[in-house]
Design a protein around this motif. Sequence first.
Motif, PDB file in Angstrom:
ATOM      1  N   THR A   1       0.836  -1.205   0.000  1.00 32.12           N
ATOM      2  CA  THR A   1       0.000   0.000   0.000  1.00 32.12           C
ATOM      3  C   THR A   1       0.872   1.256   0.000  1.00 32.12           C
ATOM      4  O   THR A   1       2.084   1.194   0.221  1.00 32.12           O
ATOM      5  N   LYS A   2       0.226   2.386  -0.216  1.00 33.34           N
ATOM      6  CA  LYS A   2       0.891   3.665   0.033  1.00 33.34           C
ATOM      7  C   LYS A   2       1.005   3.806   1.557  1.00 33.34           C
ATOM      8  O   LYS A   2       0.370   3.018   2.275  1.00 33.34           O
TER       9      LYS A   2
ATOM     10  N   ILE B   1      -0.222   4.407   4.877  1.00 33.48           N
ATOM     11  CA  ILE B   1      -1.586   4.606   5.402  1.00 33.48           C
ATOM     12  C   ILE B   1      -1.564   4.363   6.907  1.00 33.48           C
ATOM     13  O   ILE B   1      -0.710   3.628   7.407  1.00 33.48           O
TER      14      ILE B   1
ATOM     15  N   LEU C   1      -8.069   1.083   4.402  1.00 34.01           N
ATOM     16  CA  LEU C   1      -8.325   0.598   3.026  1.00 34.01           C
ATOM     17  C   LEU C   1      -9.817   0.697   2.685  1.00 34.01           C
ATOM     18  O   LEU C   1     -10.189   1.338   1.701  1.00 34.01           O
TER      19      LEU C   1
ATOM     20  N   SER D   1     -10.345   6.211  -2.629  1.00 33.11           N
ATOM     21  CA  SER D   1      -8.932   6.496  -2.903  1.00 33.11           C
ATOM     22  C   SER D   1      -8.209   5.240  -3.364  1.00 33.11           C
ATOM     23  O   SER D   1      -8.553   4.138  -2.947  1.00 33.11           O
TER      24      SER D   1
ATOM     25  N   CYS E   1      -5.287   3.291  -2.628  1.00 34.29           N
ATOM     26  CA  CYS E   1      -4.269   3.172  -1.567  1.00 34.29           C
ATOM     27  C   CYS E   1      -3.124   2.251  -1.970  1.00 34.29           C
ATOM     28  O   CYS E   1      -2.238   1.970  -1.172  1.00 34.29           O
TER      29      CYS E   1
END
Length: 411
Positions: free
Chosen positions: A383-384, A386, A392, A398, A400
């Motif tokens: 993921t980015k 977070i 999520l 978004s 993610c």
Amino acid sequence: MKLLLLNIKELLQVRENAPAKVAGKDMATLPTLKNAWLLVQDGKIKNYGSMDNIPTIEGFKTIDCKGKMVLPAWCDSHTHIVYAGNREQEFVDRINGLSYQEIAEKGGGIVNSAKKLQATTEEALYHQSAKRLEEVMCLGTGAIEIKSGYGLTTEAEMKMLRVAKKLAANYPVAVKTTFLGAHAVPTEFKDNKEGYMDLVCGEMLQKISEAKLADYVDIFCEDGYFTVADTVRLMKAGKKHGLIPKIHVNQFNAIGGIAAGVKHNALSVDHLEVLTKTDIEALKGSDTMPVALPSCSYFLSIPYTPGRELIDAGLPLALATDYNPGSTPSGNMNFVVATACIKMRLTPEEAINAATINGAYAMGLSDTHGSITKGKTANLIITKPIPSYGFLPYAFGSNCIENVIIKGKAI
Ligand code: NIG
Ligand code: FE
């Protein structure tokens, strides 16, 4: 290809001895490892552990995952991504007040997609479908089931399945194929459904199994499509060819298809938007996985599968997209997971279990996919940065995902 993921904020769905599926209360638990590393070698998960006691590992390309989550790639156990053209006009017809069933009665729907597909060359069909597969891989899907069912002639059904097999050969994603000749009664057989069932259970099954084009057999068991008796007939015929059933049931009406599926050892029963107490009872104690398709409910504005009720009854649940031109023109598993939380009241833990380990089960892939387990295929979502995994489904609009790794390679 060797890959070392370092400083993972939280590694999700870590299971040393992974069960084939998780059910009921167990779905509320998502085992994780904080501040972790993960080693990938030869396309498989080689090892993982805590950064606090990381051994010396050399000769690997490293990815720094600081602030990021790593989880198994999504396992999408129900799609129809091989199709031709689209059904945008029917989308507008529905906005203007027609129902999905009314459109089908007017000659639209599945039969409309079949006409388009029959007129499309195998090559063009491959290119249209490959584009969708590439799209869903970027959205984190690492294993996918693909159905036929928009051919409705022996040749066109085989064309669809050959395209699905070619996708399997050309892409690293794990692909399972399902023969869904009994998706709708084609126009030529409008007044002779029995004749079409003879064709599906006879020539089509014969040729498709001879050519080894399908792993599973499916049918749309629904008022106006195929009856429970048709479903039983097909499941029996499929069994003779070694094909296990995975069936479309209870989308609009509960007509007894679930009990029949369970009785004939269906691997999964899918849709279940309309569910009775008897249906839930039939699923208890069985090996059949109930599969919910929340983006279909969203797109058609029909009820959501009562996932909360199924899990509270001690049952397992899998989530899939149903990606198809009519009821769900979307293959985004992230949206599916979010919608299951928002509309079906699944917790993030339950939804992630449903979209990974239970999705793998619904494709017969639990030995190799669906969890972070040593020896399983290295299909991973990075993921980015977070704040938590609950972010999520929370940040439902978004993207993610920063990176997707399939069979050990970043795509
Ligand atoms: O799973 N319900 C049956 N089959 C597909 C949709 C088919 C279509 O409308 O093209 C489904 O929703
Ligand atoms: Fe479907």
